[in-house]
Design a protein around this motif. Structure first.
Motif, PDB file in Angstrom:
ATOM      1  N   GLN A  51     -19.050  48.478  16.730  1.00  0.00           N
ATOM      2  CA  GLN A  51     -18.929  49.694  17.555  1.00  0.00           C
ATOM      3  C   GLN A  51     -18.696  49.336  19.016  1.00  0.00           C
ATOM      4  O   GLN A  51     -17.932  49.966  19.710  1.00  0.00           O
ATOM      5  N   SER A  52     -19.414  48.288  19.467  1.00  0.00           N
ATOM      6  CA  SER A  52     -19.254  47.831  20.851  1.00  0.00           C
ATOM      7  C   SER A  52     -19.578  46.332  20.858  1.00  0.00           C
ATOM      8  O   SER A  52     -20.244  45.847  19.939  1.00  0.00           O
ATOM      9  N   PRO A  53     -19.139  45.597  21.902  1.00  0.00           N
ATOM     10  CA  PRO A  53     -19.447  44.163  21.946  1.00  0.00           C
ATOM     11  C   PRO A  53     -20.950  43.895  21.846  1.00  0.00           C
ATOM     12  O   PRO A  53     -21.373  42.961  21.178  1.00  0.00           O
ATOM     13  N   ALA A  54     -21.762  44.772  22.484  1.00  0.00           N
ATOM     14  CA  ALA A  54     -23.211  44.534  22.483  1.00  0.00           C
ATOM     15  C   ALA A  54     -23.801  44.621  21.083  1.00  0.00           C
ATOM     16  O   ALA A  54     -24.835  44.017  20.807  1.00  0.00           O
ATOM     17  N   GLU A  55     -23.145  45.356  20.203  1.00  0.00           N
ATOM     18  CA  GLU A  55     -23.691  45.514  18.851  1.00  0.00           C
ATOM     19  C   GLU A  55     -23.167  44.472  17.868  1.00  0.00           C
ATOM     20  O   GLU A  55     -23.558  44.452  16.707  1.00  0.00           O
ATOM     21  N   SER A  56     -22.271  43.605  18.347  1.00  0.00           N
ATOM     22  CA  SER A  56     -21.658  42.644  17.433  1.00  0.00           C
ATOM     23  C   SER A  56     -22.628  41.525  17.060  1.00  0.00           C
ATOM     24  O   SER A  56     -23.363  41.029  17.907  1.00  0.00           O
ATOM     25  N   ARG A  57     -22.605  41.130  15.815  1.00  0.00           N
ATOM     26  CA  ARG A  57     -23.422  39.995  15.365  1.00  0.00           C
ATOM     27  C   ARG A  57     -22.605  38.692  15.433  1.00  0.00           C
ATOM     28  O   ARG A  57     -23.115  37.620  15.149  1.00  0.00           O
ATOM     29  N   VAL A  58     -21.324  38.839  15.778  1.00  0.00           N
ATOM     30  CA  VAL A  58     -20.438  37.670  15.818  1.00  0.00           C
ATOM     31  C   VAL A  58     -19.753  37.603  17.166  1.00  0.00           C
ATOM     32  O   VAL A  58     -19.413  38.636  17.746  1.00  0.00           O
ATOM     33  N   ARG A  59     -19.572  36.403  17.685  1.00  0.00           N
ATOM     34  CA  ARG A  59     -18.709  36.217  18.851  1.00  0.00           C
ATOM     35  C   ARG A  59     -17.793  35.041  18.554  1.00  0.00           C
ATOM     36  O   ARG A  59     -18.155  34.130  17.814  1.00  0.00           O
ATOM     37  N   VAL A  60     -16.605  35.111  19.135  1.00  0.00           N
ATOM     38  CA  VAL A  60     -15.639  34.039  18.913  1.00  0.00           C
ATOM     39  C   VAL A  60     -15.520  33.248  20.192  1.00  0.00           C
ATOM     40  O   VAL A  60     -15.345  33.815  21.282  1.00  0.00           O
ATOM     41  N   MET A  61     -15.634  31.936  20.058  1.00  0.00           N
ATOM     42  CA  MET A  61     -15.587  31.056  21.227  1.00  0.00           C
ATOM     43  C   MET A  61     -14.358  30.156  21.130  1.00  0.00           C
ATOM     44  O   MET A  61     -13.941  29.794  20.028  1.00  0.00           O
ATOM     45  N   SER A  62     -13.853  29.761  22.309  1.00  0.00           N
ATOM     46  CA  SER A  62     -12.753  28.792  22.299  1.00  0.00           C
ATOM     47  C   SER A  62     -12.553  28.203  23.690  1.00  0.00           C
ATOM     48  O   SER A  62     -12.867  28.852  24.690  1.00  0.00           O
ATOM     49  N   PHE A  63     -12.024  26.978  23.706  1.00  0.00           N
ATOM     50  CA  PHE A  63     -11.544  26.405  24.963  1.00  0.00           C
ATOM     51  C   PHE A  63     -10.149  26.969  25.262  1.00  0.00           C
ATOM     52  O   PHE A  63      -9.614  26.750  26.340  1.00  0.00           O
ATOM     53  N   SER A  64      -9.559  27.658  24.288  1.00  0.00           N
ATOM     54  CA  SER A  64      -8.211  28.197  24.441  1.00  0.00           C
ATOM     55  C   SER A  64      -8.257  29.693  24.753  1.00  0.00           C
ATOM     56  O   SER A  64      -8.662  30.510  23.918  1.00  0.00           O
TER      57      SER A  64
END
Ligand code: G3P
Ligand code: CA
Length: 269
Positions: A157-170
């Motif tokens: 629904q919103s970034p704050a509610e996400s259980r996942v985040r995607v990380m990258s150096f790119s």
């Protein structure tokens, strides 16, 4: 540091509880969950036949008994390898004496990791890093979002509610993720601090900075600038007690560590 303040810091198991168990194996992630980690970090790469697997290096040579690039091997090739025995050989002599379930040291697919988290019995966040995504020109992100969708994790629904985040150096990889899934939070990883970034600005659309502990030690004012600019700060890899203290002092939001149990103990949790 107050008790309440410490609870705001998320403890993230880097490659699982990777000091005690072989990195990126089910054994390492089960241990991290048992230890009480708030979140799990994992690197993803794509196999020659299009599966996302949790492997850090381009090649499997360091962490398995096989050889070759992940991108040149099929999932069945990787499934025949042992991703646990290098740890007992080189890193943790006690490791092989511990009881292990069959499959706990096989190659870990991202799908299996998502299943583990879904079955954990408590909320656990996932910090998924896309490794060298340029090799596949968008296919890693596409496959990642398809998998997340299967678990209902691709469109919070919103970034704050996400259980996942995607990380990258790119930054390009993060942009691809946000274009397809605008509410999924993205983390821009930084190993060194370039002049271009010193004012605390991040690539457009990115709200979370992922600086190395080296940057935090050498440029604490940069961390303060990021916080003042309203960004979250997720630091890697924080293994020493004095580094944990510095992160707490600077108010970072997540501590990514190979030793989740030790960090949680230091936080009084
Ligand atoms: O969590 C970010 C950190 O894992 C980035 O470095 O080399 O350990 O993937 P690396
Ligand atoms: Ca990583």
């Amino acid at each position: 540091m107050t008790h309440a303040r410490q609870h705001l810091v998320q403890v993230v198991a880097h490659r699982g509880a990777s000091e005690e168990a072989p990195e990126h194996t089910l054994a390492a992630y089960k241990k991290a969950i048992e230890d009480g980690a708030d979140a799990l970090e994992c690197d993803v790469r794509m196999t020659a036949d299009g599966h996302l697997v949790c492997v850090h290096d381009r090649r499997v040579n360091r962490t398995s008994n096989g050889r070759g690039a992940v991108s040149a091997l099929e999932l069945s090739d990787l499934a025949a390898l042992d991703f646990g025995s290098w740890k007992s050989r080189d890193e943790e002599p006690d490791w092989e004496r511990r009881p292990q379930d069959p499959g706990d040291t096989s190659v870990l697919t991202l799908q299996r990791l998502l299943e583990l988290v879904a079955d954990a019995g408590r909320p656990i966040d996932l910090a998924i890093e896309t490794k060298h995504p340029t090799r596949w020109a968008g296919q890693v992100e596409e496959r990642l979002l398809q998998l997340l969708k299967r678990f209902g994790l691709d469109a919070p629904q919103s970034p704050a509610e996400s259980r996942v985040r995607v990380m990258s150096f790119s930054a390009r990889s993060l942009h691809r993720v946000r274009s397809a899934s605008p509410t999924l939070p993205t983390v821009y990883l930084l190993q060194f601090l370039s002049l271009r970034l010193r004012d605390g600005r991040l690539p457009v659309g990115v709200r979370i900075a992922g600086p190395s502990m080296r940057i935090v030690r050498s440029h604490p004012a940069y961390i303060q600038r990021l916080k003042q600019a309203g960004h979250q700060v997720h630091v890697w890899t924080v293994n020493e007690p004095e580094d944990v203290d510095l992160c707490l002092e600077l108010g970072v939001d997540a501590i990514i560590t190979n030793r989740p149990r030790a960090v949680l103990q230091q936080l009084g949790r």
